[in-house]
Design an enzyme around this catalytic site. Structure first.
Site, PDB file in Angstrom:
ATOM      1  N   ASP A 499       0.866  -1.171   0.000  1.00  0.00           N
ATOM      2  CA  ASP A 499       0.000   0.000   0.000  1.00  0.00           C
ATOM      3  C   ASP A 499       0.908   1.227   0.000  1.00  0.00           C
ATOM      4  O   ASP A 499       2.096   1.136   0.313  1.00  0.00           O
ATOM      5  CB  ASP A 499      -0.904  -0.015   1.235  1.00  0.00           C
ATOM      6  N   LYS A 500       0.379   2.388  -0.358  1.00  0.00           N
ATOM      7  CA  LYS A 500       1.223   3.581  -0.422  1.00  0.00           C
ATOM      8  C   LYS A 500       1.133   4.405   0.853  1.00  0.00           C
ATOM      9  O   LYS A 500       2.049   4.430   1.674  1.00  0.00           O
ATOM     10  CB  LYS A 500       0.857   4.450  -1.633  1.00  0.00           C
ATOM     11  N   PHE A 726     -16.792   9.309   3.273  1.00  0.00           N
ATOM     12  CA  PHE A 726     -15.898   8.841   2.215  1.00  0.00           C
ATOM     13  C   PHE A 726     -15.995   7.322   2.103  1.00  0.00           C
ATOM     14  O   PHE A 726     -16.112   6.616   3.104  1.00  0.00           O
ATOM     15  CB  PHE A 726     -14.459   9.233   2.540  1.00  0.00           C
ATOM     16  N   ARG A 782      -0.046  14.594  -3.604  1.00  0.00           N
ATOM     17  CA  ARG A 782      -1.399  14.046  -3.590  1.00  0.00           C
ATOM     18  C   ARG A 782      -2.353  15.195  -3.854  1.00  0.00           C
ATOM     19  O   ARG A 782      -2.331  16.214  -3.140  1.00  0.00           O
ATOM     20  CB  ARG A 782      -1.719  13.387  -2.257  1.00  0.00           C
ATOM     21  N   GLY A 976      -3.710  -1.914   7.265  1.00  0.00           N
ATOM     22  CA  GLY A 976      -5.064  -2.302   7.668  1.00  0.00           C
ATOM     23  C   GLY A 976      -6.111  -1.551   6.875  1.00  0.00           C
ATOM     24  O   GLY A 976      -5.897  -1.154   5.732  1.00  0.00           O
ATOM     25  N   ASP A 979      -6.983  -2.326   3.242  1.00  0.00           N
ATOM     26  CA  ASP A 979      -6.138  -3.414   2.752  1.00  0.00           C
ATOM     27  C   ASP A 979      -6.524  -4.765   3.333  1.00  0.00           C
ATOM     28  O   ASP A 979      -5.872  -5.764   3.033  1.00  0.00           O
ATOM     29  CB  ASP A 979      -4.669  -3.137   3.102  1.00  0.00           C
TER      30      ASP A 979
END
Length: 1288
Positions: A499-500, A726, A782, A976, A979
């Site tokens: 993951d990033k 979200f 981002r 977590g 993911d």
């Protein structure tokens, strides 16, 4: 007895065979069910065979319960079965008993069947006669079985077993909102009968039960048989010692098992003894009562206490908010805010995964609740016991899924191979004793003794030595493992997905700046966000579009939201000190501009500084000063400041709430319209308010027609009326707000730029957006897009709570971009480089923008500076055009602008064919289309793919599964949350979390960076190498002793009791225990450890050592026979025991003892996967002591020691013979170690075997795919689309 559905006959079921059934086909929980019924005849035969075999037949059926079912029961339909054989998705068989329980009227009817008791001669299959129906009583019962703590219940309507779910499956949200107001006591009892107690209980077995279970283990049964056999052969000392050691082993195993189950029991039992508040239906209405959490059932309405609690079940919020710590579930330590389901979602079917923002999961900690006025925070229980999130975690620990790892399968095959060798030895033994004319009993005992030698009972335990020590070392490094077998799998890792955000990069994001839209053009970047005028829609969006709250005085929420809000320098105010009552006011939390210089021109500094006033909505029983006015004076500013609330749920739908600066006392006599009937029901929609900080900002209010014209101003505050949270699938969040004094609501939205663009009005998209996006994203920033929409004035409070987000999230106006800087963690680049040097492929799977992800991939080294990145662009079918796929370089300016109508055939891009390597980048949208329209190209894309961006949680798990299908051993590392699915799916899932164990992954690291990945891989490689070494050593130990015994059998003798003890306890056991102490190498190399125990290299290692062992023992024996002073051992008389004190025994003992030590060195490899042997102090010291002791017995035998060992010796004679023996064993040592280190471990040997077996193609599918792509000149299709004509 016969079963019959209530009110229906069984004529249509007559003659139907229903012996088998598949439950939950196609899932991980799939079960194949076979029905069986007790048979008297078969049971009688079974017990007869048990008696004839002295209980062995029963013992075998104890080890294989399904065999007992086959022997004692007959096949029957599931409706009549009393026992079931279950075959799970992993192919394992289980036996369960069908339970039958009586139920009372009122029990859920869909599960109730009737039972008629009639004469045994009745035809069960045809059911009872009409006379029976009329004359005999009907018993209402339910049939079910329990498998791994999950209940499967018989459904008469379907004539099958189904898994018993709560309200977490196929339950409309409208039902959760409207149908649950509390059960009566009787209804609760019926449901408790159906679902059982709400407990997650780990049974702690008694010591007596554990003792019997342990003794009946095949290992100890084999030990008991061996000890009995040795006793018959007069090996009393050896048998006694082994018995004592076995007893100690049983006690240690028993205590360890009890300790583990007690620890797990204590961990889960605490939540079983709490008290919960629920609603109970009474004639007077719902009443809150307190009950034990054990009594909770699905459908109960739980009242969450204001101070929080640990959730005893899974429940969905229907009113109020809750702040929850879900680290146990997701590994994410940041508290999350849970909100209730709303009427806008009433047409949806509830799903714990889709609606997790509304769900309180069992085992998670509710830190605080938020409610409105006297309302309660309520939640409907949807699942209890082992079916909850916490229950699933405990079940995964109690019943780990077997790993499809070749090592374990090969180990069983190797044991069978040893049995074959034993059979050869047994045949030779029989031949020798017949030749020597021995009696039947001696021949039988010695023949069976061969089996105890060739197949050592400790062999299965030896397979786990390396894993046990690796798990202990990982725990010391802060890495916890709940599935130890996966440590071995980690040693074969070939690919790691990362993951990033929070994994490769820092958790926290820093606001770099914003770019605001002005006059439909992108403005210049602004670094100081607070310098923008506070009335800007961009600032308002940043101040309101979040889910932040105060917790213990600290602003809490998503780290991105915290940084975004702090950059505005606005204030978030919550009116009441008591956190649990802060929504008891119509005035929400407020935000206001930061500096006096930003005041509007109309502001007059000479005016008194008004104080904020908070007033509760009018209660129906309260009589206001005027029929249409609600006014509350501030105690310190009487006649100056009045809080005025104008509530109208009519056409205007207006709400005006604020502080009014009044110059005339007569205003108090003026009126505003009184709230319409029912509007107070929606006071809960006034949650948070934000306002600029430092000092209050005032603006002119809008025109209000029903109040006298008096000059006044209201504070610039924005109330957040509703949140659309979200979600990874929508990639956006939004809030409905109202500015103080405005007569309409606004909608502010933030999210992925491409998503926000698609929701905005085309004319609001500014010129130059594409280049600006590309400019920032390719640098690794981002980027989040912000937009707003002014909602219709007629939208009332009531309608705002029912409207769906799709209805309001459209026709938006683009207002700007938020630029955030996400720095790499200091350890990231070094770890990526370390993995790449070890030939372990790395790729990124993130929900972020694709160009940002590519930039981070370059920064951390996943993508080399000279490597090219190609972005997959997929166009779905349009009219008569089929779907198409094309790759474009990542630095093209139109990557961010998606058009479904662009003519891809006109794109022509030249790619430098001299670039040595390329990487593919795929977005979530492209992935979905490729998965649907180009499945044949999927292996190629994932084999070359390095960046997968905008991937939803399901897509992440899907990617891992696809990588596994082409034979990658996949590791996944994430923090977590989103993911979880991929972490569970991967062979090796590593969650970065502070929790010791979470349901998210088999590995949990407390170190919040990816350094844990090479640590796990290193330990895995070390454990795998150690397990192979110990396994081969134990196998060779058996062969050495096997050869020794066969040689001595031919010489009318055998090893003595003390000699067997010395070899088995002091050499083999000590060596086998300490071999696993060697730690892992700190350097990852490109070479991977062998994973195939029966592979050519391993078999060469074993067979070559077997050959050397036999060769040097035979050489030593024949050298003894050539000595002139040697007198062969003679055959003893019938009643005399074997003469074990002989030169034959001594010679073989010396040779074999040194062989055990030599093989320990040969099978204790160091680099590249383990540290050198000398670093293992315990093993090194043990080898030195054992070598010196054996040398003393050979070269300078001490009489007392030799007598103790029952050894033939001559202190002053035959020195040259003993030196010759020493030269033999030294030669064996050199050849054995050289063979293992320089031949068996060489690449040349592997290539030789490949040449001999004519292996030309690789076995791994991904290598075949790579070869195909290298040979295909048209791959990848850069600039030229590939079309798909397959039907979907």
């Amino acid at each position: 007895m016969a079963y019959d559905r209530l009110g229906e006959d069984r004529e249509r079921d007559r003659g139907v065979s229903n012996h088998e059934q598949v439950i939950q086909p196609g899932t991980d929980e799939e079960l194949m069910v076979h029905g069986y019924r007790y048979s008297c005849c078969k049971a009688a035969i079974f017990y007869l065979l048990t008696i004839l075999t002295l209980g062995m037949f029963y013992l075998v059926s104890y080890w294989k319960p399904e065999w007992r079912v086959y022997f004692m029961r007959r096949e029957c339909s599931l409706s009549e079965a009393d026992s079931l054989i279950l075959k799970d998705a992993d192919g394992q068989l289980h036996v369960v008993k069908v339970e039958v329980d009586d139920v009372e009227p009122g029990f859920p009817s869909q599960y109730v069947i009737s039972l008629h008791v009639h004469d045994a001669s009745s035809n069960v299959h045809n059911g009872p006669s009409d006379a029976t129906h009329l004359s005999q009583p009907i018993y209402k019962v339910v049939r079910f079985f329990l498998f791994q703590h999950i209940k499967y219940i018989w459904t008469p309507e379907k004539m099958s077993f189904t898994r018993l779910y709560g309200y977490d499956v196929n339950t409309p949200i409208s039902s959760l909102l409207n149908d649950f107001r509390g059960f009566t006591v009787r209804e609760q009892m019926h449901r408790q009968k159906l679902y059982g107690l709400n407990v997650i209980s780990v049974e702690v077995k008694s010591y007596g039960y554990l003792l019997v279970t342990e003794i009946l283990n095949p290992f100890y049964v084999f030990q008991i048989a061996s000890i009995t056999l040795w006793s018959f052969d007069n090996y009393y000392l050896y048998a006694t010692c082994i018995f004592i050691v076995s007893c100690l082993s049983v006690i240690i195993s028993l205590l360890e098992t009890r300790k583990q189950s007690q620890s797990l029991h204590d961990m889960v039992e605490a939540s079983n003894t709490n008290i919960a508040s629920v609603l109970r239906a009474t004639p007077q209405g719902p009443d809150k009562v307190e009950i034990g959490t054990r009594e909770l059932v699905p459908g109960d309405v739980l009242v969450i206490p204001r101070a929080g609690c640990t959730m005893p079940c899974d429940a969905v919020l229907i009113s109020g908010n809750a702040i929850v710590n879900e680290s146990m579930l997701t590994g994410e330590s940041v508290p999350v805010t849970k909100i209730p389901v709303t009427v806008s979602e009433e047409n949806e079917i509830y799903s714990p995964e889709k609606h997790k923002r509304h769900t309180l999961f069992c085992g998670t900690s509710v830190i605080q609740t938020r409610y409105y006025g006297s309302a309660q925070v309520r939640a409907v229980v949807v699942q209890t016991g082992f079916s909850t999130a916490k229950g699933e975690l405990v079940r995964s620990i109690l019943y780990p899924r077997p790993l499809d790892f070749k090592f374990y399968k090969d180990a069983m095959k190797f044991i069978i191979f040893l049995f074959c060798i034993a059979s050869i030895g047994m045949s030779y033994s029989v031949y020798i004793y017949i030749l020597h004319e021995e009696g039947f009993l001696v021949t039988l005992i010695r023949t069976l003794d061969i089996v105890t030698i060739v197949v050592p009972p400790a062999l299965p335990a030896a397979m786990t030595v390396g894993t046990y020590y690796a798990q202990s070392r990982l725990k010391k490094q802060g890495i916890f493992c709940i599935s130890p077998p996966r440590i071995n799998v980690a040693g074969k890792t070939k690919l790691v997905c990362f993951d990033k955000t929070g994994t490769l990069t820092e958790d926290g994001l820093e606001v770099w700046g914003v770019v605001e839209v002005k006059d439909n053009l992108m403005g210049t970047p602004v670094m100081n966000v607070s310098s923008i005028h506070y009335t800007s829609h961009l600032i308002a969006a940043m101040a309101t579009c979040h889910s932040l709250t105060f917790l213990n005085g600290n602003l809490t929420g998503d780290p991105l939201d915290v940084k975004m809000f702090e950059a505005t320098e606005w204030e978030l105010e919550e009116p009441v000190e008591d956190d649990t009552q802060r929504f008891d006011n119509l005035i929400p939390t407020r935000v206001h501009p930061p500096q006096a210089s930003l005041l509007p021109p109309c502001f007059e500094p000479s005016l008194p500084s008004p104080l904020s006033t908070t007033t509760s909505p009018p209660h129906p029983s309260t009589s206001p000063p005027h029929p249409s006015t609600t006014i509350s004076e501030h105690s310190e500013q009487v006649g100056t400041h009045v809080a005025v609330h104008s509530l109208t749920d009519g056409d205007a739908g207006t709400v005006c709430c604020g502080t009014i600066d009044i110059q005339d006392d007569s205003l108090k006599q003026q009126s505003l319209e009184e709230p319409s009937q029912g509007s107070s029901n929606y006071d809960q929609v006034a949650p948070t308010v934000v306002k600029p900080c430092n000092r209050e900002m005032y603006v002119d209010p809008p025109d209000i027609t029903n109040i006298v014209e008096t000059p006044f101003q209201v504070p610039y505050e924005i109330g957040i009326l509703r949140q659309f949270p979200f979600s990874s699938s929508s990639q956006r969040m939004s809030v409905m707000v109202r500015k103080l004094g405005e007569q309409h609501m606004d909608l502010y939205v933030k999210g992925a730029p491409e998503i926000i663009q698609s929701l905005c009005k085309p004319e609001s998209i500014p010129d130059g957006l594409g280049p600006i996006l590309t400019h920032f994203t390719v640098q690794g920033f981002r980027v989040i897009a912000l937009a707003y929409r002014t909602l219709h004035m007629k939208l009332s409070w009531h309608e705002a709570q029912k409207i769906s987000r799709d209805q309001v999230e459209q026709d938006l106006t683009f207002v700007g971009l938020l630029i955030l800087q996400n720095m790499l963690k200091p350890e990231t680049s070094a770890v990526i480089h370390q993995l790449q040097q070890a030939n372990i492929r790395t790729l990124m799977v993130t929900g972020d923008n694709i160009l940002t992800a590519i930039s981070v991939a370059r920064d951390c080294g996943m993508v080399g500076t000279t490597h090219q990145v190609l972005v997959a662009k997929v166009t779905p079918p349009i009219s008569d055009l089929p779907p198409s796929l094309v790759f474009e370089p990542a630095d093209t300016s139109d990557i961010m602008i998606h058009s479904t109508t662009q003519d891809l055939t006109s794109v022509s891009i030249t790619v430098d064919s001299n670039i040595p390597k390329y990487h593919l980048a795929v977005s979530g949208r492209a992935w979905a289309l490729i998965y649907q329209y180009f499945p044949d190209l999927l292996p190629r894309i994932i084999t070359r793919g390095t960046v997968f961006a905008r991937m939803s949680p399901d897509q992440k798990a899907q990617l891992v599964e696809e990588l596994q299908t082409i034979n990658y051993i996949v590791a996944m590392c994430g923090d977590g949350a989103n993911d979880c699915g991929a972490l569970k799916t991967a062979h090796v899932g590593i969650s970065l979390s502070e929790a010791e164990a979470s349901v998210a992954a088999p590995f949990t690291s407390r170190t919040n960076n990816i350094k844990c990945v090479p640590q796990v891989v290193c330990e895995g490689r070390c454990a795998l190498t150690t397990n192979f070494s110990v396994f081969k050593y134990m196998a060779l130990y058996s062969i050495i002793q096997f050869v020794s015994v066969l040689i001595l059998y031919s010489a009318y003798t055998n090893l003595s009791d003390p000699q067997f003890l010395y070899i088995d306890l002091f050499i083999v056991t000590v060596v086998a225990i300490f071999m696993g102490y060697t730690g892992p190498s700190l350097e990852l190399v490109a070479e991977k450890p062998l994973g195939n125990l029966l592979g050519a290299v391993n078999m060469f290692s074993v067979l070559s050592q077997i050959f050397l062992v036999i060769l040097f023992q035979v050489i030593a024996y024949f050298y003894l026979l050539q000595q002139p002073w040697f007198e062969p051992n003679k055959k003893p008389d019938d009643k005399e025991p074997d003469n074990v004190v002989s030169w034959e025994t001594a010679t073989i003992f010396y040779a074999s003892s040194f062989q055990y030590l030599a093989l320990c060195v040969a099978y204790s490899p160091g680099q590249p996967f383990r540290k050198p042997l000398i670093t293992n102090v315990w093993l090194t010291v043990s080898l030195i002591i054992l070598t010196v002791t054996t040398l003393v017995m050979l070269l300078c035998p001490w009489p007392w020691l030799m007598n103790l060992m029952n050894m033939k010796y001559a202190s002053d004679s035959y020195l040259m013979f003993r030196i010759a023996l020493l030269l033999f064993v030294a030669t064996h040592f050199v050849i054995s170690v050289s063979t293992e280190y320089f031949i068996a471990s060489s690449r040349a040997l592997k290539k030789c075997f490949q040449w001999v077996t004519c292996k030309r193609m690789p076995k791994n599918k991904y290598k075949i795919v790579l070869r195909e792509m290298d040979e295909d000149p048209n791959w990848p299709p850069v600039g030229t689309p590939v079309y798909s004509y397959q039907r979907t």
